[in-house]
Each structure stands twice: as C-alpha cells, then as structure tokens.
Scaffold this active site. Structure first.
Site, PDB file in Angstrom:
ATOM      1  CD  GLU A 115      -8.685  -1.727   4.442  1.00 32.25           C
ATOM      2  OE1 GLU A 115      -7.826  -2.620   4.402  1.00 32.25           O
ATOM      3  OE2 GLU A 115      -9.335  -1.370   3.436  1.00 32.25           O
ATOM      4  CD  GLU A 141      -7.974   2.237   0.952  1.00 32.23           C
ATOM      5  OE1 GLU A 141      -7.598   2.599   2.081  1.00 32.23           O
ATOM      6  OE2 GLU A 141      -7.626   1.177   0.430  1.00 32.23           O
TER       7      GLU A 141
HETATM    8  C1  GAL Z   1      -6.957  -1.331   1.168  1.00 30.29           C
HETATM    9  C2  GAL Z   1      -5.861  -0.779   2.070  1.00 30.29           C
HETATM   10  C3  GAL Z   1      -4.794  -0.085   1.277  1.00 30.29           C
HETATM   11  C4  GAL Z   1      -4.391  -0.917   0.104  1.00 30.29           C
HETATM   12  C5  GAL Z   1      -5.602  -1.205  -0.736  1.00 30.29           C
HETATM   13  C6  GAL Z   1      -5.335  -1.986  -2.000  1.00 30.29           C
HETATM   14  O1  GAL Z   1      -7.707  -2.296   1.759  1.00 30.29           O
HETATM   15  O2  GAL Z   1      -6.400   0.111   2.997  1.00 30.29           O
HETATM   16  O3  GAL Z   1      -3.689   0.194   2.092  1.00 30.29           O
HETATM   17  O4  GAL Z   1      -3.840  -2.091   0.588  1.00 30.29           O
HETATM   18  O5  GAL Z   1      -6.497  -1.952   0.035  1.00 30.29           O
HETATM   19  O6  GAL Z   1      -6.516  -2.274  -2.668  1.00 30.29           O
END
Ligand code: GAL
Length: 840
Positions: free
Chosen positions: A421, A498
């Site tokens: 991100e 993710e």
């Molecule tokens: C994502 C991020 C992670 C964590 C997660 C929580 O956007 O890459 O590190 O913060 O959100 O939902």
C-alpha cells in the site's frame, strides 16, 4: 593480513553464534541477556509508549485522534546498547577473513569493534554484514551495538533490540560467500538418461564468487580447487563438478539431476548443495545451501504454477512478532506458527510488511510453506512520521539487495514484494520510476521469481500505470475492483495480496447476531460469529467466492493468520486495546472459530466439522435465540438441541437469505456476490454467508446438548460433533505441544501448554476467567503466558494471568540439562493441575 598461499588457516569455517550479551537502556546499568532478545516485550503495557495522535490516511480518517495501542503499548521506544566480547587466537585474528553478520537489529544499528565505529544499517528488519577482516585482535575483542527506536516509526509493534541472531564468521582468506552463492532450478522436464531413456530431469544453475582471490596474484589461487556437489536428503552424492579457481573467483555451472524429488508445500524435499574449497587437497572451507527443486511461473493461461502445475495460493499474512515472545526469533515458536497454519490448509505466508528472519525461511523450506517475502510498508511518503521513508531514497536499493542476496536460495520463497500500500502507487512519475527500479533490481539479483506489491487504491494504481508494471498485480481488499484490474493489467491474473481483515475475539459471541462492518462494544471485543469487518475490508466468504468463481484469481493472503501486537482495529482509539483482532488465531496462537471456516475450505486432506458458539449460556438466555454456525467441508448437516432437530440444511450458492439470515422475499438473488459489501460505490452487493457456512439462525437456547450431524454427498451420516453446557469449573486441562518429538535440553526449546478450564466431565467452561498462577520446577523455566485477550494489560513475562474465555497458553523453556520439569498451574481456589515434561 597474511594471505596464505600454502598454509591453511582453518580446517573449516568457524561460525560463532554470539548469544550472551550485556544490555543497557542507559549505559549505566547493565544486565546479561541472551540474543535473540526483545527488550520491550516484558512491558509493562502503558498507553504512554508511542502514544500516537494521528489521522490514519489509509483508513480514510479525516481527523487526528489518540491511537493508544497502535504499536503495542510496550516500551520499545528509545535507545538501547548491547556489548559482548569475543576471544580469538592470534591466527584467528590475524590470518582469517572475518564477517560480522546481523540477521536484523531493531533499529538503526551502529556497530563498534574495540571502540571504533565500523558500520551499521538503517532498517531494523534487514540482514546486514560487516567485513571485519584485519580489524580483530588477538585476545579479547569488544563488540558493541547501539540501537534507537523513534516514536511514530511504526504502524505495529516492531520489537526492539538484537531480536535476530548475530554471528561472527571466520574463514580462510580464500573462502565461499553464501550471499554470492546462487542455486536455482532453471528447467524441469523430460531429459535423456545415460541409456537413452526418457526421464524427468532438473537443470540446476549454480554460481558463486570465491572471495579473496580477485586482484590478488596467481599464487593465492595456487593449489586451490572448488568442488560443487548436490547431495540428497540423506547426504548421498547425486551429481557435481570440480573447478580450478579462475582469476575473478567466479564459478558458474549447470548440474542435471535425474528423477528429482520435487519441492512442494506437500512434499518439501530438500537437497543440499555442498560447496567445498581445497588447498593442496586439504579442506579450507565448506558451505551447504538448501536446494528445493522447483520452478515458479505465472502466466495468463496457467496462473500461478509450481513445477508447472497451477494452484491457487491459500495464504495468510503474518507480522513478525511471536505474541508473548515479542520479536525475538525462536525456532520452536516459528515452527508452531507454520504447523498451525499448515494444519488449516494454508500453503503460503506473506511476511508483512518486511524482510523475514533467516530462521523463519529455513523452517518454511523444511516444513513446506510458500512465502511472499516483502520489504517495505512505505517508500518516500511517510505513513508514520518517523517511518522508513526517512531512509528510502538512500537505502532502498541496498535493502532490496540484502533481502534478495540473503534469501534467494530458499525454495519456499516464490515471489518478492517491493511494497505494501505504497502511497506513491498513484503517482505516474515517482511511483512508476521506483516500481520499475525495484522490480528490475529484484530481477537482476534473482531472475527466477516474479515480483509483486499490494495495492489498496486500485483505481489510482491502474491510472498511474504502476499496477501494470508489476509481474503480479496485487490487490489489497477492493474485491469489487478485481474485474477492472484484471482487464486493465494485461497479465491475465490478479493476486489478492491482502484479503478479509475480518475481526473477531476468540470465544466472544455478540447477540443479536449482526453482520456489521463498524461494530464496537463497551468491552473492547469483536464477535466470534465471524460477521464483523472494517469499512475497507470484507468477510472470508467473499474471498472464497472470488477464488472459486473468478478463473483469473491466483490466490489470496488473508489479513492475518495470527493476531499480532499493535493495530487494535476497530479499537484504535480504545484503551486498553493493544493487539489486533484480525487474526484467524489469537495472539496466543489459539484458533478462533474462523480457523475452522478456512480449514473447511482449504484443508482437502481432513474433514472439518466445527460448531460455534459455545453452549453454556446463563439462565437469562434460556428460550432466547442463539444462532448456530457450523463450519464444515460437508455441504449438508442437521442440528439438534437436546435431540430435537433444528432442521437439515445445505450450503447454498444462491443468495436466498440476507447476511443477517432473514429469508429474502421474491426471486432469489444470484451470484456474483464478489464485491466488498460496503466498499464505497458498491453498496448493493451483499455477502452470501450461506455458501461456505451452515447457519441455523433461529435456534432457541436450552442448556444441554448441541449436536450436528454432517451428511456426505450420498446423504449418509459422515461425521457428528457434540458440545454440551458446562457445569461449574472443576478441573484444569493441560495440553503440551513441542516442536519435535521431545523437548530439546538446549536451554532454548519451548513447550507450549494450552490450559483449559473444564467442568468435572471435561466440558470446557467457555467463559471462565480465573486468575491462574504458574510454577516450574526441575529442568525448565517459566518463559511467558498469553490469553489472547487484546485488552489485557497483564504482563506476558509474569507467572500469573487470567483465563480468557476459559483458556490461555503457557510457555515453558528447557534448561541445558536433560531431565524433567514439573509445571504446576493453580487458580488458588482449590483447582490445581501439574504436568511433567521430559527434556532430552
Ligand atoms: C491493510 C494494511 C495492513 C493492515 C490492514 C488492516 O490496509 O496493509 O498492514 O493495516 O490494512 O486491515
């Protein structure tokens, strides 16, 4: 230095693990510690540590608020010093080549040798090496490391100190360099054996740069030969080659293995590549490099392919902390994590969002776990005030270099990630330039693996062209953008870098059952019904659909496999929350119900049949609705309360109930339901929670027995599961787990003991919160304890803790003397249990 052309300095390399150090926070008071060491994990917890008053842009926040638990509320901020001494002989000090290597030091390490600063590193997560040849002396050598951690430098708990191993490596001046040694499978396919018959063969490309010869005279190389061999698991020779040393020291060769045993997560077969250097036929150096024979490819036709076979990655993201052990790496703790994930059916981890430890990669190689090895959480634009962006421009290329050189021989690693991100993802200039540069650097150092990064702003990343650059376009959440990203990037596949970010607390069930992406409660917990998530994320069910229905998805990495310290969303502003709720397992490593949801879909070897919630509710709940969810690979089941059927139901691909379980009227809504429900601009699509779960939404609670009977495809009874209302707490159940068959008497091995309060019949008391105390006698010591409660301020390193929903995990450590330890657990009110653990 004496460059010994004729005399051998050492019979083989000497690797000194520097374990015992003195540690200080103020350079006045020192204590003896064992490295790996995390100076902050003992606590105490306090919101004052790294109290961040910030606006989390990534979460779309509009104004700054107090984020008390964001980086774990542990004392990792500030400075720390370590010092140790190494005794060397005259020859070791004066005749050897010497390298001091750190697998990671948190953070900004500066290293001093005998009072002189000799180097350091900026990023706390990376491995680095310092050449100390000619800097050592006979007798005592003093090594000191100064570290500092700034406030607001992390979005999670980073740990503090020498949290990964430190080694001093002494070799002959002519020696093998593990970081220039590069072994990879370049071809797997049909070949011809010595008799002209077709057989499967693997072509292994090998390269190494022998040190200490370049620029030296020919006499340095005289009589020196290098032998490269591939040995199988038992150490039996398979193939190899001999070389005289060229003037530049670079040796490259191709070796062919016939009928190789392939490395996969299911069959993690490891060969060894043995490199040996001889001078006048006497061994002067030897290294062993693991070799997993496997190829990795991503193509538009095949998607992600391991050894030419398409598979969808069933991955989880893991932060580097080990719960109550903090960031200090420990082999048993890492094995436990990997085994726990594998048993769920998971086959890959993403080392979010930084370089992994070598120990973890060794374990992934040998246990069979694929890895996305990540590097950065930010580039130039800071996500936190004092984050890595302070260093990025100067250091990024060195950080990628060390990541790849240190780890490229691990067969477990199947891709690199250059960022998570990254705010520059939408920048046509800076974003494109750096994505290209870093990906190219990965390719240059390792042409065998694809490169990805995780994008959360899908439209911006496509608009800038950054997403199109990546070998593997990776989306974080934004499931409603999968189609668009697939079409826009012409690669032909999309990876869920993710996914999910579903939140839950183990053993907590909020009633009434409500599917909700903004739920918060007074007790700082989330519902264990797996029906709560965040505005930017989604429930697991949505990702399962995307994997099943969209041919172009190549897999996913769930946020996260195990809870971690820091980032207590949705309680970022709620004290005392100080660890995450995202985990499929809690911080203690105990599975939440969600574990069985993933297991039911991912684990194809074993059946799953799991009931939630527990069935021990108070009198006030009798006759009230308590929905029941069953996670199973079987598609059909019948539920019984005290023998009375609650209905026989099937999983349903079609949406005929809303997520809350209410019957939808009118015509059925059909798939696809692949959008995040509440992603802005996509509010119409709701998750179908009946496709992967069996839900009975109107069950009325009666104490007694809750039974589920699962039916196979032919409608026959396949498996039954029963839970019962527990009576008063009567016994403590202690269940030990060790990484190997026996606990090793090495002073470092850990035994994890799951402690459960039960009634007299062995039924778990699912709300027990007794304060327990622990004592260990004999050949073992108390190490730490954790109950998985994200709001608990009890210290992990004190031998007392409350049960959280009936359970906790106690960790004990072996001593260096083989024998037995006796572990005693008591609630101080008449319930006591002991267990004897042998160490060998
Ligand atoms: C994502 C991020 C992670 C964590 C997660 C929580 O956007 O890459 O590190 O913060 O959100 O939902």
């Amino acid at each position: 230095m004496l460059v010994s052309a004729s005399a051998n300095v050492l019979a083989e390399r000497k690797v000194m693990n520097l374990k015992t150090w003195e540690f200080s926070r103020d350079q006045a008071q020192w204590e003896t510690v064992q490295v790996p060491h995390d100076w902050a994990i003992a606590g105490p917890f306090d919101k004052k540590w790294d109290l961040q008053v910030v606006r989390i842009e990534q979460n779309n926040e509009k104004k700054a608020t107090e984020k008390s638990g964001r980086s774990g509320s542990l004392p990792w901020i500030g400075k720390g010093w370590y010092r140790t001494t190494v005794n060397l002989t005259k020859s070791e000090a004066e005749d050897c080549a010497a390298v001091l290597q750190f697998d990671g030091a948190m953070a900004e390490p500066k290293v001093f040798l005998n009072g002189e600063e000799i180097g350091g590193w900026a990023y706390g997560y990376n491995a680095f090496r310092l050449n100390v040849t000619n800097l050592l002396k006979e007798g005592e050598n003093k090594i000191e490391v100064a570290l500092q951690n700034l406030e607001e430098s992390s979005r999670w708990y980073p740990g503090a100190g020498l949290y990964r191993p430190v080694q001093l490596v002494l070799t002959d001046p002519v020696n093998i360099d593990p970081w220039t040694t590069y072994v990879r499978t370049t071809r797997l396919g049909d070949g011809v054996d010595n008799h002209g018959r077709t057989e499967q063969q693997a072509v292994i490309d090998y390269e190494t740069h022998i040190q200490g010869v370049r620029g030296e005279g020919a006499d340095v190389r005289k009589g020196v030969a290098c032998v490269v061999e591939i040995l199988d698991k038992q150490g039996v020779f398979q193939t190899g080659s001999h070389f005289d040393l060229p003037a530049d020291g670079i040796i490259t060769t191709q070796l062919t293995l016939s009928k190789p045993n392939l490395w996969t997560p299911e069959t993690p077969y490891l060969y060894k590549v043995r490199t040996r250097l001889f001078r006048n036929n006497k061994l002067i150096d030897e290294t062993l490099t693991p070799l997993g024979v496997r190829t990795v490819e991503v193509t538009s036709e095949g998607g992600f392919m391991l050894n030419g076979k398409t598979r969808k990655i069933k991955g989880v993201c893991l932060h580097h902390d080990l719960g109550p052990l903090g960031a200090a790496v420990n082999e048993a703790a890492l094995i436990r994590q990997i085994k726990l994930m594998k048993e769920m059916g998971c086959d890959a981890i993403r080392t979010s969002h930084n370089m992994p430890s070598t120990m973890q990669m060794d374990i992934c190689d040998s246990l069979g776990m694929m890895v996305m090895a990540e590097s950065f959480d930010m580039w130039i634009y800071p996500k936190v005030k004092n984050g890595y962006s302070r260093f990025f421009k100067e250091w990024a290329q060195w950080d990628i270099t060390n990541l790849v050189l240190n780890h490229r021989n691990h067969p477990s690693i199947v891709m690199w990630s250059i960022g998570n991100e990254i705010p520059e993802q939408g920048d046509k200039n800076v974003g494109v330039e750096w994505a290209q540069k870093l990906q190219d650097l990965c390719h240059k150092l390792d042409p065998s693996r694809p490169v990805t990064q995780g994008f959360d702003r899908a439209d911006a990343a496509m608009g800038s062209g950054v997403m199109q650059i990546m070998d593997i376009p990776g989306l974080n959440y934004r499931t409603n953008k999968y189609d668009k990203a697939y079409k826009n990037t012409t690669k032909g596949f999309i990876l869920g870098t993710e996914t999910a970010s579903t939140v839950s607390s183990r053993g907590v069930y909020k009633l009434p059952y409500k599917v909700n992406n903004r739920a918060v409660y007074k007790d700082g917990q989330c519902s264990g019904y797996d029906n709560e998530w965040c505005p930017w994320s989604n429930l697991p069910d949505v990702d399962f659909e995307n994997m099943d229905d969209l041919p172009y998805t190549i897999g996913q990495f769930v946020w996260t496999g195990i809870d971690y310290l820091g980032e207590p969303t949705p309680y970022d502003e709620y004290w005392p929350s100080r660890s995450s709720y995202f985990g499929i397992c809690d911080l203690a490593g105990l599975p939440k119900d969600r574990y069985y949801l993933y297991r039911s879909v991912w684990n194809k070897d074993e059946h799953t049949l799991h009931i939630a919630p527990h069935w021990t509710w108070g009198k006030a709940m009798v006759g009230k609705v308590v929905p029941v969810q069953v996670y199973s690979d079987y598609d059909e089941a019948e539920l019984f309360v005290n023998g009375k059927s609650q209905g026989r139901i099937r999983k349903n691909k079609l949406v005929n109930r809303d997520p809350q379980g209410n019957q939808l009227t009118g015509t059925e809504v059909t798939a696809p339901n692949r959008g995040s429900w509440d992603t802005p601009g996509n509010t119409a699509v709701q998750p179908n929670l009946d496709r992967y779960r069996l839900r009975w939404m109107n069950v009325k609670y009666q104490p007694g027995e809750l039974k589920v009977v699962a039916y196979d495809k032919d409608g026959k009874t396949a498996k039954t599961e029963v839970i019962r209302t527990a009576g008063p707490a009567a016994k403590l159940k202690l269940e030990p787990w060790t990484a190997g068959k026996d606990l090793k008497a090495d002073g470092n091995d850990l035994c994890y003991i799951t402690v459960t309060m039960t009634d007299k019949n062995g039924n778990m008391c699912p709300t027990a919160s007794d304060q327990l105390t622990f004592s260990v006698e004999g050949e073992g010591t108390f190490k730490c304890v954790c109950n998985g409660d994200a709001t608990s301020l009890e210290q992990f390193t004190k031998p007392t803790m409350k049960l959280f929903n009936g359970q906790l995990v106690l960790t004990v450590q072996s001593t260096t003397t083989p024998g037995t330890m006796t572990v005693k657990v008591t609630n101080g009110k008449g319930i006591t249990e002991t267990i004897a653990i042998a160490t060998k």
